[in-house]
Motif scaffolding. Structure first.
Motif, short mmCIF file in Angstrom:
data_model
loop_
_atom_site.label_atom_id
_atom_site.label_comp_id
_atom_site.label_asym_id
_atom_site.label_seq_id
_atom_site.Cartn_x
_atom_site.Cartn_y
_atom_site.Cartn_z
N PHE A 46 23.87 15.91 -39.12
CA PHE A 46 22.47 15.50 -39.03
C PHE A 46 21.56 16.70 -38.75
CE2 PHE A 46 24.44 14.49 -34.89
CZ PHE A 46 23.63 15.18 -33.99
N ARG A 97 25.65 7.01 -31.98
CA ARG A 97 24.38 6.33 -32.23
C ARG A 97 24.40 5.70 -33.62
NH1 ARG A 97 19.64 10.52 -31.33
NH2 ARG A 97 18.43 8.62 -31.80
N ALA A 141 22.80 4.71 -37.23
CA ALA A 141 21.87 5.45 -38.07
C ALA A 141 21.95 4.95 -39.50
CB ALA A 141 22.17 6.95 -38.04
N VAL A 199 20.04 11.66 -42.18
CA VAL A 199 20.40 10.73 -41.11
C VAL A 199 19.13 10.28 -40.38
CG1 VAL A 199 21.74 10.43 -38.99
CG2 VAL A 199 22.63 11.88 -40.85
N ASP A 200 18.90 8.96 -40.41
CA ASP A 200 17.73 8.38 -39.76
C ASP A 200 18.20 7.53 -38.57
OD1 ASP A 200 15.41 7.18 -38.97
OD2 ASP A 200 15.00 6.18 -40.89
N PHE A 201 18.06 8.09 -37.38
CA PHE A 201 18.49 7.38 -36.18
C PHE A 201 17.51 6.27 -35.78
CE2 PHE A 201 20.78 11.47 -35.43
CZ PHE A 201 22.06 10.96 -35.33
N SER A 202 16.35 6.24 -36.37
CA SER A 202 15.36 5.21 -36.02
C SER A 202 15.33 4.05 -37.00
CB SER A 202 13.97 5.85 -35.93
OG SER A 202 13.57 6.37 -37.19
N SER A 203 16.19 4.07 -38.00
CA SER A 203 16.17 3.02 -39.03
C SER A 203 16.56 1.66 -38.46
CB SER A 203 17.13 3.39 -40.16
OG SER A 203 17.22 2.33 -41.09
N PRO A 217 20.69 0.25 -40.25
CA PRO A 217 21.78 1.22 -40.12
C PRO A 217 22.98 0.86 -41.00
CG PRO A 217 21.72 -0.22 -38.20
CD PRO A 217 20.49 -0.53 -39.01
#
Length: 311
Positions: free
Chosen positions: A154, A254, A256, A273-277, A280
């Motif tokens: 990421f 986490r 993602a 990598v989008d950890f706020s999506s 997931p």
């Protein structure tokens, strides 16, 4: 609880150490090994898997060869890291037993079909064979108890500034795999670079007896020893993926959304990598209990006694 593993790999220094971990941990049962071209050619990764199987005394574990080349791209290897034949300077006895006549795609499909929800699939090489298996039988995404890969990152890459090697080699395959409808546990570079073989770790490995001096240390230090003082420690990337399955408490992870870049001029193979999506499709380990990891690996490797000597 015993976790049963089907390991798709490209041995490879750290793949070999991952196999050793799976053999040494009584909480893991290795039910099969499939090979893919990656770190070195498919012929070499398959030969290495066969030799390791007999060296470790797990002749009952089937080995099947898979994809030799990426889906659409020219093959690339990491022989400059793993040595021309994949295991550095290590020379193991020639294997007496052959690989399965079945292609790895068939082995993956049939192994998962036979026991839905019972077998954990782990991939530590390029994802070409996994993608081909999904194309032929998409239901493997439902049948696998879990799916863990070593690949991606990421932040930054190692095959390019943006891309980690396993994804970089075949980003089209990786994109298909991440889109298959299962949750991918992505054990990437940001995590695995925390598992470095420092001189202190190497000294501890040497206390393991024959398996330490003959197998673990040569595999775990080959690249470091050839990289000079600028390289502070060799990472055991693939070991982390197998360790995650057995000891997830050693990892902070986490959810993602992970998408694979296939068209970028400078970013091909990048895992975005989008950890706020809120959609997931992956679990991404981000932090490792380094001391606990090495305690676990040392204990597991120490349970293995080589059944064949090499010179």
């Amino acid at each position: 609880m015993t976790h049963r593993i089907l390991l798709d790999c490209d041995p490879g220094l750290d793949d070999a150490l991952a196999i050793l971990l799976a053999v040494g941990d009584p909480a893991l049962e290795l039910v099969g090994i499939t090979t893919v071209g990656g770190n070195v050619s498919l012929a070499n990764t398959t030969r290495n898997a066969l030799q390791l199987r007999e060296y470790l005394g797990i002749d009952e574990v089937p080995v099947a060869a898979g994809a030799a080349e990426p889906l659409v791209r020219a093959p690339e290897t990491a022989a400059h890291v793993h040595g021309a034949e994949g295991l550095g300077d290590l020379v193991l006895p020639a294997a007496r037993l052959a690989a399965s006549e079945a292609h790895a795609v068939e082995v993956i499909i049939e192994t998962l079909r036979a026991e839905p929800g019972a077998i954990h699939l782990v991939a530590t090489g390029p994802l070409t064979t996994i993608a081909l298996a999904l194309r032929k039988e998409p239901r493997i995404a439902e049948w696998a108890a879990s799916f863990t890969i070593m690949g991606g990152s990421f932040t930054r890459g190692n095959a390019s500034p943006a891309a980690e090697f396993n994804i970089y080699v075949d980003p089209e395959a990786a994109a298909e795999v991440f889109a298959a409808g299962w949750t991918v546990t992505m054990v990437g570079l940001d995590l695995t670079l925390q598992a470095l073989v420092t001189p202190e770790v190497e000294a501890r490995m040497l206390t393991l007896g024959p398996i330490g001096g003959e197998l673990v240390v040569p595999l775990a230090t080959y690249y470091r020893n050839r990289s000079g003082d600028a390289f502070q420690g060799q990472a055991v990337h693939d070991v982390c993926a197998v360790a995650y399955l057995a000891r997830p408490e050693l990892f902070v992870s986490r959810p993602a959304r992970v998408e694979v870049e296939t068209r970028g001029e400078f970013t091909s193979g990048m895992t975005v990598v989008d950890f706020s999506s809120d959609r997931p499709n992956a679990i991404v380990p981000v932090e490792l209990d380094v001391e606990g990891f090495w305690d676990y690996a040392h204990e597991a490797w120490g349970r293995v006694a080589p059944t064949r000597r090499h010179g």
